[in-house]
Design an enzyme around this catalytic site. Sequence first.
Site, mmCIF file in Angstrom:
data_model
loop_
_atom_site.group_PDB
_atom_site.id
_atom_site.type_symbol
_atom_site.label_atom_id
_atom_site.label_comp_id
_atom_site.label_asym_id
_atom_site.label_seq_id
_atom_site.Cartn_x
_atom_site.Cartn_y
_atom_site.Cartn_z
ATOM 1 N N CYS A 1 0.869 -1.170 0.000
ATOM 2 C CA CYS A 1 0.000 0.000 0.000
ATOM 3 C C CYS A 1 0.911 1.226 0.000
ATOM 4 O O CYS A 1 2.126 1.093 0.097
ATOM 5 C CB CYS A 1 -1.002 0.001 1.155
ATOM 6 S SG CYS A 1 -0.319 0.163 2.801
ATOM 7 N N CYS B 1 -1.714 1.171 -4.268
ATOM 8 C CA CYS B 1 -0.467 1.772 -4.757
ATOM 9 C C CYS B 1 -0.488 1.965 -6.260
ATOM 10 O O CYS B 1 0.345 2.665 -6.812
ATOM 11 C CB CYS B 1 0.764 0.978 -4.326
ATOM 12 S SG CYS B 1 1.067 -0.537 -5.250
ATOM 13 N N CYS C 1 3.664 0.062 -8.342
ATOM 14 C CA CYS C 1 4.128 -1.296 -8.104
ATOM 15 C C CYS C 1 4.684 -1.884 -9.399
ATOM 16 O O CYS C 1 3.964 -2.004 -10.384
ATOM 17 C CB CYS C 1 2.968 -2.147 -7.591
ATOM 18 S SG CYS C 1 3.495 -3.721 -6.940
#
Length: 146
Positions: free
Chosen positions: A12, A86, A90
Amino acid sequence: MPESKPSVLFVCVHNAGRSQMAAAFLAHLAGDRVEVRSAGSAPANAVHPAVVDAMAEVGIDLSAQTPKVLTADAVRASDIVITMGCGDACPVFPGRQYLDWSLDDPAGQGVAAVRPIRDDIERRIRGLLADLGIRSTWHRAPARTS
């Protein structure tokens, strides 16, 4: 999945709430049968106090945990990457399973608002374990609230 134990990375933004709770639940429910990591694309300085309190209510101590920065190596070393807000931060590598869990952000919330997020995460973790064919031996403590 490889023959060895699976590796799961929770991501996150701040690694101070959702991913910390998910990693803690998976570690407690799976024990050493799963390698567990968590990280954030922009890690905070500390885990949110309300998250620490909400997890303590069910017998999991997050007080010593610290947010960690997301690295490409952590993603590369994981079989399953579960993102929680996120988005594009990522990195994506072939051969990994990516899941996105839409969860409310506990940042700035009180314990009462964090409890339903915590409980949703626990349900999702139990489902993940079932998908992996791993039976949990940990049972949460009865929630104690003040």
